[in-house]
Design an enzyme around this catalytic site. Structure first.
Site, mmCIF file in Angstrom:
data_model
loop_
_atom_site.group_PDB
_atom_site.id
_atom_site.type_symbol
_atom_site.label_atom_id
_atom_site.label_comp_id
_atom_site.label_asym_id
_atom_site.label_seq_id
_atom_site.Cartn_x
_atom_site.Cartn_y
_atom_site.Cartn_z
ATOM 1 N N GLY A 124 3.161 -15.440 -1.756
ATOM 2 C CA GLY A 124 3.779 -14.852 -0.569
ATOM 3 C C GLY A 124 3.368 -13.412 -0.395
ATOM 4 O O GLY A 124 2.470 -12.910 -1.067
ATOM 5 N N TYR B 179 -2.635 -26.478 7.938
ATOM 6 C CA TYR B 179 -3.885 -26.291 7.194
ATOM 7 C C TYR B 179 -3.722 -26.156 5.686
ATOM 8 O O TYR B 179 -4.472 -26.746 4.916
ATOM 9 C CB TYR B 179 -4.609 -25.042 7.724
ATOM 10 C CG TYR B 179 -5.823 -24.639 6.913
ATOM 11 C CD1 TYR B 179 -7.041 -25.285 7.083
ATOM 12 C CD2 TYR B 179 -5.750 -23.609 5.976
ATOM 13 C CE1 TYR B 179 -8.158 -24.913 6.335
ATOM 14 C CE2 TYR B 179 -6.855 -23.233 5.224
ATOM 15 C CZ TYR B 179 -8.062 -23.896 5.415
ATOM 16 O OH TYR B 179 -9.151 -23.534 4.671
ATOM 17 N N ASP C 180 -10.386 -29.576 15.293
ATOM 18 C CA ASP C 180 -10.182 -28.766 14.095
ATOM 19 C C ASP C 180 -8.687 -28.528 13.922
ATOM 20 O O ASP C 180 -7.912 -28.676 14.871
ATOM 21 C CB ASP C 180 -10.922 -27.430 14.199
ATOM 22 C CG ASP C 180 -11.288 -26.857 12.837
ATOM 23 O OD1 ASP C 180 -10.817 -27.407 11.818
ATOM 24 O OD2 ASP C 180 -12.035 -25.866 12.785
ATOM 25 N N ASP C 181 -8.292 -28.155 12.698
ATOM 26 C CA ASP C 181 -6.863 -27.937 12.462
ATOM 27 C C ASP C 181 -6.357 -26.689 13.153
ATOM 28 O O ASP C 181 -5.220 -26.622 13.604
ATOM 29 C CB ASP C 181 -6.568 -27.866 10.960
ATOM 30 C CG ASP C 181 -7.482 -26.890 10.246
ATOM 31 O OD1 ASP C 181 -7.322 -25.675 10.430
ATOM 32 O OD2 ASP C 181 -8.367 -27.347 9.498
#
Length: 485
Positions: free
Chosen positions: A103, A260, A368-369
């Site tokens: 994170g 993703y 595409d993602d």
């Protein structure tokens, strides 16, 4: 975005941690580290590069013990080239703590000042993980008394960490001679799951990891997600304690995990990543049908691998042939998480090859993602045209990325985002496609959350809404000036 794992076992844990990191390699490829506890002694090995190349037999022999944790790094703070910033981080007091973190903290400037002026602690890097371990150590030091460490003291310390720290953090720590501590930020932005496997007729061995994929192949069963704000402590004997340590926890996980970052065979926050991507394809197909003349599409093609489920659904729903025109070299890492634009651009051609037999004379819909910087997209469109495509329609299963991401994904600068301050036709010209179709934000939200108990998503890179509430324009300018992508 990084991959983290922690294991409490009855047997030497080094190989279990190593195997788990192999399964989490997609979450980071800059560097890796493993730490173990043998009695009250901490052992640690860190190295640059990917897991399979980083560790030798001598390294594994240097990691005895039945408690362990590991990390694969994707640099979002500090420098990817700085080996001193490779995790885990270690402090020797109290007890000896080694920690990994996935994170980004968003109040690092204030925390750095507090640690120097108030806590009198020295920082040796710009990593926010070093900040986090020092804050945890300081708060734990304030709780311990003359007796032995108990879970109540740990949970109070984590509560104080939640009060001081802002941003996203899924964290695992080993405390020498005592056990494993894991906790998650009050919004649950980054994922963390708990698993176990039976230890004979009584007791369990435990694992905490970024994704469920790290559990199943090693015989651990998924127990549950670590709740937002929750802390879990597992003793060296395998006894588990847990407590909610945040005052107002609310689950708002990162949408980009489902778009993703995560592996499709993982389940995060009760949502199957694979099924979420199928639903993203369903919603995208409706948008493609609304904005693209159907005569301008002969075949649908994915960019392997993360966009394959969405592309299959687009093809099925539109009744258009699905083909695989791009061959992927699996020995090149994920270009999105490579540091530096020059390296990303070079790696696109190394990673993908367009097979001319699938392109020549055809109108191609590429799925595409997501489209972030546009570097990969432009290279892919050029490759399709060079392979003989007649028309190229490019589509994204995610909405336009228009804002920096400050919670653990390396998108610090608006200027490098291809969708920033551009309309969709302008973006299409930038990447060289004939048409460009994006997923709608609400369609993305409904596709991911369908059938789940999750009520909201962290989607700041798409809509500019920063859920922690303290990300100001001044902070975003500071990030752009000080953080390299």
């Amino acid at each position: 975005m990084c991959g983290i794992v922690g294991i409490v076992s009855s047997e030497p844990v080094n190989q279990l941690v190593y195997d788990s990191l192999l399964l989490l390699q997609h979450r980071g490829q800059d560097s890796t580290g493993i730490a173990t506890v043998d009695g009250s002694t901490l052992h640690m090995v860190k190295a640059k590069g990917q897991v399979r190349e980083a560790y030798r037999t001598r390294d594994m022999r240097a990691l005895p013990g039945t408690l362990g944790l590991g990390h694969v790094r994707y640099a979002t703070k500090g420098s990817a080239a700085n080996e001193e910033e490779t995790q885990p981080f270690y402090v020797n007091a109290p007890y000896g703590i080694v920690l990994v973190h996935n994170g980004n903290l968003t109040n690092t400037r204030e925390l750095t000042d507090e640690l120097y002026r108030v806590d009198r602690r020295h920082l040796n890097t710009t990593s926010d993980t070093e900040l986090l371990i020092n804050i945890l150590a300081n708060e734990l030091q304030a709780q311990i008394g003359p007796g032995d460490l108990d879970p109540d003291q740990l949970f109070t310390a984590v509560s104080r960490v939640h009060e001081r720290v802002e941003g996203s953090y899924a964290t695992i720590a080993l405390i020498a001679g005592h056990g494993l501590l894991a906790f998650r930020d009050p919004y649950g932005i980054r994922p963390l799951v708990l698993g176990r496997r039976p230890l004979g007729f009584v007791g369990f061995e435990w694992i905490v990891a970024s994704e469920t994929v790290a559990l199943e192949s090693q015989g651990f069963e998924f127990v549950r997600d670590v709740e937002p704000g929750e802390a879990i402590f597992i003793t060296m004997a395998g006894e588990l304690f847990s407590r909610q340590c945040a005052s107002n926890p609310t689950l708002i996980p990162c949408s980009f995990e489902y778009v993703y970052l995560a592996r499709p065979d993982s389940v995060i926050n009760g949502i199957s990543v694979y099924e979420a991507r199928l639903r993203l394809g369903d919603r995208l197909a409706d948008t493609v049908a609304a904005y693209t003349p159907m005569g301008d599409i002969d075949v649908v093609m994915p960019i392997p691998d993360s966009s394959r489920p969405a592309a299959m659904q687009v093809a099925q729903k539109l009744g258009i042939e699905y083909r695989e025109g791009f061959y992927k070299n699996r020995y090149v890492g994920r270009t999105f998480i490579m540091p530096g634009q020059a390296q990303r651009k070079k790696s696109v051609r190394q990673k993908l090859n367009a097979m001319s037999s699938e392109f020549k004379g055809k109108n191609i819909l590429i799925v595409d993602d997501s489209i972030v910087r546009g570097t990969t997209s432009k290279e892919i469109v050029d490759m399709a045209r060079q392979a003989g495509a007649n028309k190229v329609t490019f589509s994204s299963a995610a909405p336009p990325v228009r804002f920096p991401h400050v919670y653990g994904i390396n998108m610090p600068s608006r200027k490098e985002l291809v969708a920033f301050d551009r309309k969709i036709p302008e973006i299409a010209r930038e990447i060289g496609s004939d048409y460009l179709i994006y997923q709608e934000i609400e369609d993305m939200q409904s596709a991911i959350l369908q059938g789940s108990n999750v009520a909201d998503l962290e989607r700041s890179c798409f809509d500019g809404r920063y859920i922690t509430g303290t990300v100001t324009e001044e902070y975003l300018r500071w990030v752009e000036q000080t953080q390299l992508s």
